[in-house]
Design a protein around this motif. Structure first.
Motif, short mmCIF file in Angstrom:
data_model
loop_
_atom_site.label_atom_id
_atom_site.label_comp_id
_atom_site.label_asym_id
_atom_site.label_seq_id
_atom_site.Cartn_x
_atom_site.Cartn_y
_atom_site.Cartn_z
N PRO B 19 -54.03 51.27 -1.91
CA PRO B 19 -52.75 51.62 -2.53
C PRO B 19 -51.81 52.39 -1.60
O PRO B 19 -50.61 52.41 -1.80
N ASP B 20 -52.37 53.01 -0.53
CA ASP B 20 -51.53 53.77 0.40
C ASP B 20 -51.00 52.93 1.56
O ASP B 20 -50.28 53.44 2.41
N ASP B 21 -51.36 51.67 1.60
CA ASP B 21 -50.96 50.82 2.72
C ASP B 21 -49.43 50.72 2.78
O ASP B 21 -48.78 50.48 1.76
N GLU B 22 -48.88 50.90 3.98
CA GLU B 22 -47.42 50.86 4.10
C GLU B 22 -46.94 49.80 5.06
O GLU B 22 -45.77 49.78 5.45
N ASP B 23 -47.82 48.90 5.47
CA ASP B 23 -47.41 47.81 6.35
C ASP B 23 -46.46 46.90 5.56
O ASP B 23 -46.83 46.36 4.52
#
Lengths: 136, 67
Positions: B19-23
């Motif tokens: 959920p924290d992925d920012e790609d």
């Protein structure tokens, strides 16, 4: 040596689903390769996790198509998915608990497990979904 | 003052993205595909991630021997 090789008999006629099945075959083959190389438990654990999570991922994408196009055997197929995923989780848990060794027996089970999924159930939706996808 | 926690972003199906992925290439994975085009794009991106993960695993099993 690969535990399972892709062949045209596995194709369901939908490239992206075929691609997912090829990746599942690759994950099983990596497990066989790890056994052959006496890889660490951490590596085996990660391969198992990958196999379990990718199976779950693959089923979710298939089920979205079933729902969108109203595949008539959707309920039965989803139940098969649940059982198949449960078998992998059970195997992983038994291995983590030390109740199962990863050897030729487990690899044969996984090969048959995937063959049953592709040839036994996914082939059944092939014609329906190909037509549905063509018609949009 | 503590920073407010980010709202949870459920991933649709690709279990290889948190959920924290920012790609930005992964943004397609954060909603349920509504069209076939979105389904294709989502599945393609997830497959790329998994393929790269399998490549890493393969290298960890049998590292390329350097001369």
């Amino acid at each position: 040596m690969a535990a399972l090789e892709w062949s045209d008999e596995f194709s369901v006629g939908i490239d992206l689903i075929d691609k997912q099945h090829k990746l599942l075959i690759r994950a099983i083959n990596l497990l066989a390769m790890a056994v052959e190389h006496n890889s660490s438990r951490d590596i085996m654990k990660e391969i198992f996790r990958t196999l379990r999570d990718y199976t779950d991922t693959h089923f979710a994408y298939e089920e979205l198509l079933f729902d969108r196009f109203g595949y008539p055997d959707s309920v039965k197929h989803k139940l098969q998915h649940k059982n198949l995923l449960g078998q992998v989780i059970d195997l992983e848990q038994r291995w983590l608990a030390g109740d199962a060794e990863i050897g030729s027996e487990v690899l044969t089970f996984l090969v048959e497990w995937l063959r049953n999924h592709i040839l036994g159930s996914d082939k059944a939706y092939s014609a329906f979904l190909i037509t549905a996808l063509k018609n949009g | 003052m503590t920073e407010a926690p980010k709202p949870s972003r459920p991933v649709f199906a690709c279990r290889f993205v948190g959920p924290d992925d920012e790609d930005p290439r992964n943004s397609i994975l954060f909603w349920e595909p509504k069209t076939i085009q979105e389904w294709v794009a989502s599945l393609n991106r997830c497959n790329e991630i998994v393929e790269s993960h399998l490549d890493d695993l393969e290298r960890s099993i049998a590292p390329i021997k350097r001369l």
